[in-house]
Design a protein around this motif. Structure first.
Motif, PDB file in Angstrom:
ATOM      1  N   PHE A  69       0.826  -1.202   0.000  1.00 53.52           N
ATOM      2  CA  PHE A  69       0.000   0.000   0.000  1.00 53.52           C
ATOM      3  C   PHE A  69       0.864   1.258   0.000  1.00 53.52           C
ATOM      4  O   PHE A  69       1.952   1.296   0.577  1.00 53.52           O
ATOM      5  N   TYR A  70       0.368   2.277  -0.696  1.00 55.04           N
ATOM      6  CA  TYR A  70       0.992   3.604  -0.703  1.00 55.04           C
ATOM      7  C   TYR A  70       0.222   4.461   0.289  1.00 55.04           C
ATOM      8  O   TYR A  70      -1.015   4.482   0.287  1.00 55.04           O
ATOM      9  N   ARG A  71       0.956   5.156   1.135  1.00 56.55           N
ATOM     10  CA  ARG A  71       0.316   6.001   2.140  1.00 56.55           C
ATOM     11  C   ARG A  71       0.391   7.469   1.729  1.00 56.55           C
ATOM     12  O   ARG A  71       1.232   7.852   0.917  1.00 56.55           O
ATOM     13  N   LEU A  72      -0.486   8.252   2.286  1.00 54.04           N
ATOM     14  CA  LEU A  72      -0.512   9.696   2.047  1.00 54.04           C
ATOM     15  C   LEU A  72      -0.313  10.377   3.389  1.00 54.04           C
ATOM     16  O   LEU A  72      -1.187  10.310   4.263  1.00 54.04           O
ATOM     17  N   THR A  73       0.875  10.961   3.552  1.00 56.11           N
ATOM     18  CA  THR A  73       1.263  11.624   4.815  1.00 56.11           C
ATOM     19  C   THR A  73       0.911  10.762   6.022  1.00 56.11           C
ATOM     20  O   THR A  73       0.313  11.210   6.993  1.00 56.11           O
ATOM     21  N   GLY A  74       1.290   9.487   5.940  1.00 58.06           N
ATOM     22  CA  GLY A  74       1.196   8.597   7.088  1.00 58.06           C
ATOM     23  C   GLY A  74      -0.024   7.710   7.156  1.00 58.06           C
ATOM     24  O   GLY A  74      -0.041   6.754   7.926  1.00 58.06           O
ATOM     25  N   ALA A  75      -1.067   7.972   6.375  1.00 54.61           N
ATOM     26  CA  ALA A  75      -2.278   7.145   6.410  1.00 54.61           C
ATOM     27  C   ALA A  75      -2.537   6.579   5.022  1.00 54.61           C
ATOM     28  O   ALA A  75      -2.199   7.188   4.001  1.00 54.61           O
ATOM     29  N   SER A 131       7.260   6.029  -9.516  1.00 55.14           N
ATOM     30  CA  SER A 131       8.135   4.876  -9.729  1.00 55.14           C
ATOM     31  C   SER A 131       9.282   4.884  -8.726  1.00 55.14           C
ATOM     32  O   SER A 131       9.645   3.845  -8.165  1.00 55.14           O
ATOM     33  N   TRP A 132       9.855   6.049  -8.509  1.00 55.23           N
ATOM     34  CA  TRP A 132      10.956   6.190  -7.549  1.00 55.23           C
ATOM     35  C   TRP A 132      10.491   5.922  -6.120  1.00 55.23           C
ATOM     36  O   TRP A 132      11.216   5.322  -5.319  1.00 55.23           O
ATOM     37  N   ASP A 133       9.256   6.311  -5.799  1.00 55.38           N
ATOM     38  CA  ASP A 133       8.713   6.166  -4.449  1.00 55.38           C
ATOM     39  C   ASP A 133       7.778   4.965  -4.349  1.00 55.38           C
ATOM     40  O   ASP A 133       7.020   4.832  -3.388  1.00 55.38           O
ATOM     41  N   ARG A 134       7.825   4.071  -5.317  1.00 52.01           N
ATOM     42  CA  ARG A 134       6.893   2.942  -5.423  1.00 52.01           C
ATOM     43  C   ARG A 134       6.956   2.046  -4.182  1.00 52.01           C
ATOM     44  O   ARG A 134       8.042   1.664  -3.729  1.00 52.01           O
ATOM     45  N   PRO A 135       5.794   1.652  -3.646  1.00 50.46           N
ATOM     46  CA  PRO A 135       5.770   0.751  -2.484  1.00 50.46           C
ATOM     47  C   PRO A 135       5.920  -0.707  -2.921  1.00 50.46           C
ATOM     48  O   PRO A 135       5.004  -1.518  -2.795  1.00 50.46           O
ATOM     49  N   ASP A 136       7.102  -1.045  -3.436  1.00 48.25           N
ATOM     50  CA  ASP A 136       7.251  -2.369  -4.029  1.00 48.25           C
ATOM     51  C   ASP A 136       7.388  -3.474  -3.000  1.00 48.25           C
ATOM     52  O   ASP A 136       6.745  -4.516  -3.114  1.00 48.25           O
ATOM     53  N   SER A 137       8.191  -3.276  -1.962  1.00 50.66           N
ATOM     54  CA  SER A 137       8.372  -4.331  -0.965  1.00 50.66           C
ATOM     55  C   SER A 137       7.995  -3.875   0.441  1.00 50.66           C
ATOM     56  O   SER A 137       8.050  -4.671   1.372  1.00 50.66           O
ATOM     57  N   TYR A 138       7.649  -2.634   0.591  1.00 51.13           N
ATOM     58  CA  TYR A 138       7.164  -2.114   1.877  1.00 51.13           C
ATOM     59  C   TYR A 138       6.284  -0.906   1.587  1.00 51.13           C
ATOM     60  O   TYR A 138       6.315  -0.344   0.490  1.00 51.13           O
ATOM     61  N   GLU A 139       5.477  -0.520   2.557  1.00 47.87           N
ATOM     62  CA  GLU A 139       4.585   0.620   2.375  1.00 47.87           C
ATOM     63  C   GLU A 139       5.389   1.912   2.380  1.00 47.87           C
ATOM     64  O   GLU A 139       6.066   2.221   3.356  1.00 47.87           O
ATOM     65  N   SER A 140       5.315   2.651   1.277  1.00 47.60           N
ATOM     66  CA  SER A 140       5.966   3.951   1.236  1.00 47.60           C
ATOM     67  C   SER A 140       4.913   5.044   1.411  1.00 47.60           C
ATOM     68  O   SER A 140       3.716   4.772   1.483  1.00 47.60           O
ATOM     69  N   ASP A 141       5.370   6.290   1.474  1.00 46.32           N
ATOM     70  CA  ASP A 141       4.502   7.373   1.943  1.00 46.32           C
ATOM     71  C   ASP A 141       4.644   8.589   1.036  1.00 46.32           C
ATOM     72  O   ASP A 141       5.717   9.198   0.980  1.00 46.32           O
ATOM     73  N   PHE A 142       3.574   8.918   0.299  1.00 42.32           N
ATOM     74  CA  PHE A 142       3.593  10.122  -0.528  1.00 42.32           C
ATOM     75  C   PHE A 142       3.526  11.349   0.374  1.00 42.32           C
ATOM     76  O   PHE A 142       2.608  11.489   1.187  1.00 42.32           O
ATOM     77  N   ARG A 143       4.504  12.227   0.215  1.00 42.16           N
ATOM     78  CA  ARG A 143       4.514  13.501   0.939  1.00 42.16           C
ATOM     79  C   ARG A 143       4.704  14.623  -0.070  1.00 42.16           C
ATOM     80  O   ARG A 143       5.647  14.601  -0.872  1.00 42.16           O
TER      81      ARG A 143
END
Length: 449
Positions: free
Chosen positions: A322-328, A357-369
């Protein structure tokens, strides 16, 4: 012998809301980049998606807003289409289940053929209905807790651990239509008994390219047992089938994923034998998906295809967390999202595609800021202007080779491709620009599978 096509599949978006940036960061941009890289390497490619219009989430959204379900679906279909177009994402096959009567007929006809061939059994199944309104409870109509990991979940699968869940197996289940207790009810429906196909599934999984999390998921099913999955329900939304039943949306997906590429390659195909003949034109398939759909694409869909007798193709699943948005977590229902069609209306799609692509949550949840996106946007511009620090030519060549190899499907890593292109751009602008063109959606020139 003519080389067959590579089938690249991304799950059809559900028209109960617009696409958000979290969706782009997952299967949609990634699948498009992979298809472009394959075509640039000379492969024939067939890309497939559609509209997931028969999720009962669509009906629930329409009822909540007191509008016709067709209006809800059409409104969000338009915004989804606008987002995909703005993001430079194109498909050879884009199914529209509500508008295409031929699609519905083909899906229903294939299920009938599988039942007649005894591939799928018609059997009494214990289901649950809402004690207040007597709706059969499945997918969005029921919520509770996962009995395996304890996470909150709806009917279908657990987003936490990937377990298959029903109203009967959820802990503390209650209906979402009336918040009532589920009551047992028995209906005779088509059922796929996955345990009967355990050996073929195990062989399929042993050869498929799967990330570690899916390896653990399928191992858990092999160890703990495979469930029985109803393929149709007496319900109020979905492809109409036999005796008042409607095909479950994920069974529809499994059937459609067999039918759609076949009908594209051989437009006259309309039986299982015809579909199998058309599938001879497909050498391998790659499926890009979010982890929340893992059970369906790793277990149910291949099981139904194998049960039907479709010879297995080399298959890989490219899965994002999952991709998060500022923590959620990005959430359509809670409107915690940046809507893709709005965001792309004022942003360069090449930069957006490169960032997700650079911030892609490929193997862990990353966070769009937002501040990170702005910093990336500035760095991207500096790199293309030659103002950013770069590598000397020898190191740039090594880095670009690494970036180009990162778009190979067996170890797909678009983040590595973006990093390589930006750091090497100053020394090797033409080669780096070509790599960014694949990521950004400008290369190669449009070609259809």
């Amino acid at each position: 012998m003519t080389e067959g096509a590579v089938l690249v599949v991304t799950p059809p978006p559900t028209p109960n809301g617009p696409l958000h940036v979290g969706h782009l960061s997952g299967p949609y941009v990634a699948g498009d980049i992979a298809a472009r890289a394959l075509r640039a390497g000379g492969r024939r490619v067939l890309t497939q998606c559609g509209l997931d219009a028969h999720q009962n989430y669509v009906l629930a959204r329409a009822e909540a807003h007191e509008e016709a379900v067709a209006d809800t679906a059409a409104r969000f279909q338009a915004s989804i289409g606008a987002a995909l177009h703005a993001a430079r994402i194109r498909y050879d096959v884009m199914a529209d289940p509500l508008a295409d009567a031929g699609y519905r007929s083909a899906v229903a006809g294939l299920l009938t053929e599988l039942v007649d061939a005894k591939v799928v059994e018609i059997a009494p199944v214990s289901l649950r209905e809402c004690a207040a309104c007597h709706r059969v409870l499945h997918h969005v109509r029921v919520v509770g807790s996962c009995p395996v990991c304890g996470a909150g979940a709806a009917g279908g699968t657990c987003e936490g651990c990937g377990s298959f869940l029903t109203a009967a197996t959820l802990v503390g289940a209650r209906s979402t239509c009336c918040s009532a207790e589920p009551e047992p009810v028995t209906h005779t429906v088509p059922v796929l008994r996955l345990a009967e196909h355990r050996e073929r599934l195990a062989e399929f999984w042993s050869r498929a390219v799967l990330p570690p999390r899916l390896r653990r998921l399928v191992a858990a099913y092999l160890d703990g047992g495979l469930p029985e999955v109803p393929l149709a329900y007496p319900t109020d939304w979905g492809v109409e089938w036999d005796d008042g039943l409607r095909i479950d949306v994920w069974a529809e997906m499994a059937l459609a994923n067999l039918v759609l590429p076949a009908r594209h390659l051989r437009p006259g195909a309309d039986t299982l034998a015809g579909y199998f003949d058309a599938w001879q034109g497909i050498d391998e398939q790659w499926i890009f998906l979010g982890v929340d759909n893992a059970f369906y694409y790793a277990v149910l869909i291949p099981a139904l295809h194998l049960a039907a007798g479709l010879p297995a193709r080399p298959t890989g699943l490219v899965v994002n967390e999952f991709y998060r948005l500022t923590g959620a977590k990005f959430s359509t229902s809670r409107e915690h999202a940046i809507w893709a069609h709005e965001f792309l209306s004022s942003e360069d799609p090449a930069v957006v595609r490169a960032f997700v692509s650079w911030d892609r949550p490929d193997s862990y949840e990353s966070d769009f800021r937002p501040e990170a996106y702005q910093a990336f946007k500035a760095r991207y511009a500096e790199a293309l202007d030659g103002a950013a620090p770069g590598l000397d030519a020898a190191l740039a060549d090594i880095e670009l080779t690494r970036g180009e190899q990162a778009l190979r499907l067996e170890h797909f890593d678009p983040a590595a491709a973006v990093r390589a292109a930006l750091t090497a751009y100053r020394s090797r602008p033409e080669r780096a620009a070509r790599l960014l063109g694949l990521v950004g959606g400008t290369l190669p020139a449009e070609s259809r599978g």
